[in-house]
Design a protein around this motif. Sequence first.
Motif, PDB file in Angstrom:
ATOM      1  N   MET A  91       0.839  -1.199   0.000  1.00 23.56           N
ATOM      2  CA  MET A  91       0.000   0.000   0.000  1.00 23.56           C
ATOM      3  C   MET A  91       0.873   1.247   0.000  1.00 23.56           C
ATOM      4  SD  MET A  91      -2.943   1.167   2.711  1.00 23.56           S
ATOM      5  CE  MET A  91      -3.797   2.716   2.498  1.00 23.56           C
ATOM      6  N   SER A  92       0.566   2.171  -0.894  1.00 19.57           N
ATOM      7  CA  SER A  92       1.367   3.383  -1.018  1.00 19.57           C
ATOM      8  C   SER A  92       1.008   4.390   0.069  1.00 19.57           C
ATOM      9  CB  SER A  92       1.143   4.020  -2.389  1.00 19.57           C
ATOM     10  OG  SER A  92       1.842   5.238  -2.469  1.00 19.57           O
ATOM     11  N   LEU A  93       2.038   5.066   0.574  1.00 18.23           N
ATOM     12  CA  LEU A  93       1.843   6.111   1.569  1.00 18.23           C
ATOM     13  C   LEU A  93       1.879   7.504   0.941  1.00 18.23           C
ATOM     14  CD1 LEU A  93       4.114   4.729   4.449  1.00 18.23           C
ATOM     15  CD2 LEU A  93       1.622   4.531   4.202  1.00 18.23           C
TER      16      LEU A  93
ATOM     17  N   ALA B 158       7.737  10.396 -10.741  1.00 18.06           N
ATOM     18  CA  ALA B 158       9.083  10.144 -10.222  1.00 18.06           C
ATOM     19  C   ALA B 158       9.023   9.701  -8.759  1.00 18.06           C
ATOM     20  CB  ALA B 158       9.939  11.401 -10.360  1.00 18.06           C
ATOM     21  N   GLU B 159       8.150  10.324  -7.977  1.00 21.97           N
ATOM     22  CA  GLU B 159       8.003   9.950  -6.568  1.00 21.97           C
ATOM     23  C   GLU B 159       7.460   8.532  -6.428  1.00 21.97           C
ATOM     24  OE1 GLU B 159       7.158  14.370  -4.605  1.00 21.97           O
ATOM     25  OE2 GLU B 159       5.499  13.185  -5.432  1.00 21.97           O
ATOM     26  N   ARG B 160       6.518   8.171  -7.288  1.00 26.63           N
ATOM     27  CA  ARG B 160       5.965   6.815  -7.236  1.00 26.63           C
ATOM     28  C   ARG B 160       7.005   5.779  -7.654  1.00 26.63           C
ATOM     29  NH1 ARG B 160       0.785   7.019  -6.024  1.00 26.63           N
ATOM     30  NH2 ARG B 160      -0.425   8.913  -6.492  1.00 26.63           N
ATOM     31  N   ALA B 161       7.823   6.129  -8.666  1.00 26.98           N
ATOM     32  CA  ALA B 161       8.879   5.213  -9.098  1.00 26.98           C
ATOM     33  C   ALA B 161       9.910   5.024  -7.998  1.00 26.98           C
ATOM     34  CB  ALA B 161       9.545   5.751 -10.364  1.00 26.98           C
ATOM     35  N   LEU B 162      10.230   6.104  -7.286  1.00 29.83           N
ATOM     36  CA  LEU B 162      11.186   6.028  -6.188  1.00 29.83           C
ATOM     37  C   LEU B 162      10.635   5.160  -5.065  1.00 29.83           C
ATOM     38  CD1 LEU B 162      13.863   6.960  -4.962  1.00 29.83           C
ATOM     39  CD2 LEU B 162      12.696   8.994  -4.110  1.00 29.83           C
ATOM     40  N   GLU B 163       9.347   5.306  -4.779  1.00 22.42           N
ATOM     41  CA  GLU B 163       8.730   4.494  -3.746  1.00 22.42           C
ATOM     42  C   GLU B 163       8.770   3.013  -4.122  1.00 22.42           C
ATOM     43  OE1 GLU B 163       4.639   4.754  -1.205  1.00 22.42           O
ATOM     44  OE2 GLU B 163       4.440   4.440  -3.373  1.00 22.42           O
ATOM     45  N   GLU B 164       8.462   2.708  -5.380  1.00 18.90           N
ATOM     46  CA  GLU B 164       8.490   1.320  -5.827  1.00 18.90           C
ATOM     47  C   GLU B 164       9.897   0.730  -5.731  1.00 18.90           C
ATOM     48  OE1 GLU B 164       6.887   1.128  -9.724  1.00 18.90           O
ATOM     49  OE2 GLU B 164       4.884   1.807  -9.132  1.00 18.90           O
TER      50      GLU B 164
END
Length: 209
Positions: free
Chosen positions: A1-3, A11-17
């Motif tokens: 689950m994304s925070l 870019a932020e989502r790719a970094l989170e992944e």
Amino acid sequence: MSLLPTNATAAERALEEAMLAKIDLSKVGRSWDPATCPAQDLPFLAWGLAISHWDTTWTEAEKRAAVAGAIPFHQIKGTRAAVEQVLARFHPLLSIVEWWETSPAREPHTFEVRANSLEIPVDFLTPETADAIIRDVAAAKPLRAHFDFVQSLEAQAKIYMAAGGMAGSLHRADYHAEHDTSRDWSLVLQTEDGEPILTEDGADYLETA
């Protein structure tokens, strides 16, 4: 689950992944350094730096040098210095003659790339080498400039005659022959900025049907 919030960037989502996948991000910085980038990743780094010419037959050292010189080259791209740098990479005796350096002067914003056959070995200037020179000069020249690639044969002869210690006469004969093998650049597709468009493999330029 994304925070991340709903307005998070790609870019932020790719970094989170990447963090969730436990990818070691400390190596990312090394990949952007031509000295430490893994050899197999150098073509991708070259693409990221928009290198106009890439040769898969280069040695690893030559590839790293090309990547390292990408940004300094972009800083002078579109100038005579950039074209001279390209020509020096092929042969030190290739020369540029701009429109105002000819007699009579040529059309403004035109120039010639000259290969003197008396100074440059004939076996050097193969059709493949000539095409590569034209391609790289086209990528480095000013957008408004047009050029011809000229393979020339020039000879000069002087005869001195004198009698009784007095100068008699001087005869000078100049010979000049040109064989124009320039590509028809009107057929080459260009971007909105006037840059020629490379084929998918980067070996040639796209042309109109």
